[in-house]
Design an enzyme around this catalytic site. Structure first.
Site, PDB file in Angstrom:
ATOM      1  N   GLU A 331      13.505 -16.033  22.637  1.00  0.00           N
ATOM      2  CA  GLU A 331      13.762 -14.754  22.844  1.00  0.00           C
ATOM      3  C   GLU A 331      15.481 -13.933  22.758  1.00  0.00           C
ATOM      4  O   GLU A 331      15.822 -13.546  23.708  1.00  0.00           O
ATOM      5  CB  GLU A 331      13.294 -14.130  24.186  1.00  0.00           C
ATOM      6  CG  GLU A 331      11.770 -14.622  24.376  1.00  0.00           C
ATOM      7  CD  GLU A 331      11.333 -14.268  25.689  1.00  0.00           C
ATOM      8  OE1 GLU A 331      11.974 -13.968  26.609  1.00  0.00           O
ATOM      9  OE2 GLU A 331      10.069 -14.374  25.764  1.00  0.00           O
ATOM     10  N   GLU A 437       2.403 -19.042  21.839  1.00  0.00           N
ATOM     11  CA  GLU A 437       1.922 -18.558  23.151  1.00  0.00           C
ATOM     12  C   GLU A 437       0.956 -17.348  23.014  1.00  0.00           C
ATOM     13  O   GLU A 437       1.129 -16.062  23.314  1.00  0.00           O
ATOM     14  CB  GLU A 437       3.153 -18.190  23.861  1.00  0.00           C
ATOM     15  CG  GLU A 437       4.438 -18.890  24.051  1.00  0.00           C
ATOM     16  CD  GLU A 437       5.651 -18.365  24.858  1.00  0.00           C
ATOM     17  OE1 GLU A 437       5.307 -17.336  25.451  1.00  0.00           O
ATOM     18  OE2 GLU A 437       6.449 -18.869  24.998  1.00  0.00           O
TER      19      GLU A 437
HETATM   20  C1  XIL Z   1       5.492 -17.000  31.690  1.00  0.00           C
HETATM   21  C2  XIL Z   1       5.096 -17.842  32.512  1.00  0.00           C
HETATM   22  O1  XIL Z   1       3.488 -17.971  32.095  1.00  0.00           O
HETATM   23  C3  XIL Z   1       4.508 -17.475  34.011  1.00  0.00           C
HETATM   24  O2  XIL Z   1       4.038 -18.504  34.825  1.00  0.00           O
HETATM   25  C4  XIL Z   1       6.268 -17.233  34.527  1.00  0.00           C
HETATM   26  O3  XIL Z   1       6.137 -16.787  35.788  1.00  0.00           O
HETATM   27  C5  XIL Z   1       7.124 -16.412  33.650  1.00  0.00           C
HETATM   28  O4  XIL Z   1       6.994 -16.899  32.409  1.00  0.00           O
HETATM   29  N1  XIL Z   1       7.389 -15.772  27.258  1.00  0.00           N
HETATM   30  C6  XIL Z   1       7.808 -17.251  27.319  1.00  0.00           C
HETATM   31  C7  XIL Z   1       7.211 -17.922  28.526  1.00  0.00           C
HETATM   32  O5  XIL Z   1       8.441 -17.690  26.408  1.00  0.00           O
HETATM   33  O6  XIL Z   1       7.880 -18.915  29.205  1.00  0.00           O
HETATM   34  C8  XIL Z   1       6.707 -16.797  29.385  1.00  0.00           C
HETATM   35  O7  XIL Z   1       5.917 -17.677  30.512  1.00  0.00           O
HETATM   36  C9  XIL Z   1       5.898 -15.879  28.843  1.00  0.00           C
HETATM   37  C10 XIL Z   1       6.449 -14.912  27.874  1.00  0.00           C
END
Ligand code: XIL
Length: 514
Positions: A331, A437
């Site tokens: 990101e 994701e």
């Molecule tokens: C999220 C997790 O799912 C949560 O448990 C945590 O509180 C915050 O992070 N993008 C990403 C992930 O790259 O690492 C994030 O994961 C969701 C958005």
């Protein structure tokens, strides 16, 4: 019929194992282990019931413990009691603790403490006012003494003020469709890996992990390899007196999943080495202090090198071949014009920080490890251009292998056309691709919402299949709806009882949806 039988068996078991009684306004839940483990499971350890006692062995860390999920009522006041026996040390300290989650994020509290002398059953007692959490796991751990075996008996949870009875959460339902349910890892075998993220609490639940292993052949630790989990602040502060670039790392939180993956031949995708979020602010400051000055670019690059080197060395030594790929940077592009997002990395190192991170990851990662840049909102046109520019520039130095599309979507937002345009543009760079994701929120859990969600998942999978040569993996961001970071809008393939939703069938056979 089978499902009804399974439910009746589960109910009968519950009644046999647990006495739930009302006594002068008190409600009590008792695990007496007379008829089995009563839903208790090992958290990084083995548990075995025998003669009214639950024995815990095979511990490697102080948090390795017998644990059980309870449906406590937020705001409810509870008294807890348990008896503990250990036969190995002259005396050892124990705690009753709770792990609670909200939106998938886990935190912990210690509720009762006591010293247990060798060979003496000792009672621990404590109280707990349940916070506003989604799930509660009560467990009995040691303070230090990480390999000590011990036994517990008579675990009680009492609601003395007539609050709603503490209930054990239901044992996992027998999944009716399990025999006929295809495994996503098999459906896509030969094309790309199919996986999920898994967090630490899930990794220590063997029933759940059997299910994970039945469906997925790659997992990403949801939070446990992020900088705030891996960077060991206290140990680093001790080292930094000698050398400002020294960094200590630890893997306590990632270990349960890494152990499981290694034992079961499941691949791990590492997430993430460099990120503006979930990174201790101290990492960037002199002496790792909370408020000191930022270190110089040179020192920060030294820290980055030691951090990446330490991680790769530990994993290669202890889990050779298990972590097959990494999100090197996560990101880094902003949501506006697509420039580099403001972050301490940008401030302290400068705008080549991604290039340096990839260079160091390449230098220290075992040969063959795939190195990814990972981001969200790729389908938004400005951001897509920014990501494209960044990837082109990273490709010139030759240390990046691929791009990870996060794909945290809602039904129809963005449109499949927008996602297609984004995939087409990034794919034209010739890099490896992954959906790192995937989740699709659908609002309320109605039949109509689930049907629309399934159709959207099918469209996304059809698109990915057209680029199957470039996609290395598709990973959903969570196993069941209730454990998702966006659980409020039911974004995943399985419901809380691990029953497949319409979205699961759509992913398993996208062409079944026209
Ligand atoms: C999220 C997790 O799912 C949560 O448990 C945590 O509180 C915050 O992070 N993008 C990403 C992930 O790259 O690492 C994030 O994961 C969701 C958005």
């Amino acid at each position: 019929m089978r499902r009804i039988l399974a439910l009746l068996t589960a109910l009968a078991l519950l009644l046999a194992c647990a006495v739930s009684l009302a006594d002068e306004g008190k409600t009590v839940y008792v695990s007496d282990f007379s008829a089995g483990a009563d839903g208790w499971y090992g958290r990084g350890a083995s548990v075995a019931p025998a003669g009214g006692v639950l024995k815990t062995t095979g511990r490697q860390d102080s948090w390795n413990s017998p644990g059980r999920d309870f449906a406590l009522v937020p705001g409810g006041y509870y008294e807890l009691g348990v008896e503990v026996l250990q036969e190995q040390l002259d005396s050892a300290s124990f705690m009753v603790s709770v792990a609670h989650t909200v939106n998938g994020a886990t935190s912990y509290e210690n509720l009762a403490r006591g010293t247990v002398k060798k060979g003496e059953w000792t009672a621990l007692k404590g109280t707990y006012t349940a916070g506003d959490y989604d799930t509660f796991t009560l467990y009995v751990e040691t303070v230090g003494a990480g390999t000590l075996s011990f036994s517990i008996r008579g675990f009680t949870v009492t609601a003395p003020n007539g609050e709603p009875a503490p209930k054990p959460t239901e044992p996992p339902m027998v999944i009716s469709a399990v025999d006929s349910m295809p495994a996503l890892k098999d459906v896509y075998a030969g094309k790309f890996d199919f996986g999920s993220c898994v967090n630490m609490m899930q990794a220590v639940n063997p029933v759940l992990m059997d299910f994970v292993g039945s469906q997925f052949n790659i997992v990403t630790p949801e939070n446990e390899l992020k900088p705030d989990a891996v960077f060991d602040l206290a140990a680093s502060r001790a080292l930094v007196r000698e050398d400002e670039t020294a960094v200590a790392v630890h893997f306590d939180r990632a270990k349960p999943l890494l152990d499981w993956a290694q034992a079961n031949g499941v691949k791990v995708h590492g997430h993430t080495l460099v990120w503006h979020s979930q990174t201790s602010p101290e990492f960037f400051r002199e002496g790792y202090s909370g408020s000191g000055k930022y270190v110089t670019r040179e020192v920060m690059l030294g820290r980055l090198e030691n951090y990446i080197k330490g991680i790769m060395a530990y994993l290669d030594e202890n889990y050779p071949g298990v972590v097959v790929s990494w999100d090197v940077v996560n990101e880094a592009v902003d949501d506006g014009p697509g420039n580099l997002r403001g972050s301490p990395w940008l401030t302290v190192v400068g705008d080549d920080y991604l290039h340096r991170a990839f260079e160091l990851a390449r230098k220290y990662a075992p040969e063959g490890t795939k190195l990814y840049y990972n981001d969200y909102n790729t389908a938004s046109p400005n951001k897509l251009n920014g990501i494209y520019r960044l990837l082109s520039s990273l490709l010139q130095e030759g240390n990046i292998d691929g791009y990870g599309f996060q794909m945290h979507h809602a039904v129809g937002q963005p449109t499949v056309q927008q996602i297609t345009a984004a995939v087409e543009k990034i794919a034209s760079l010739g890099v490896s691709l992954r959906v790192s994701e995937l989740d699709v929120t659908c609002g309320k859990p109605t039949e109509a919402a689930f049907t629309a969600q399934a159709a959207f998942y099918a469209d996304v999978m059809k698109l990915i299949l057209r680029y199957a040569d470039q996609f290395e993996a598709v990973q959903v961001w969570g196993i069941t709806d209730d454990a998702s970071w966006r659980s409020y809008a039911y974004p995943l393939l399985f419901d809380k009882n691990r029953n497949p939703k319409p979205a699961f069938w759509a992913v398993a056979d996208p062409d079944s949806i026209k």
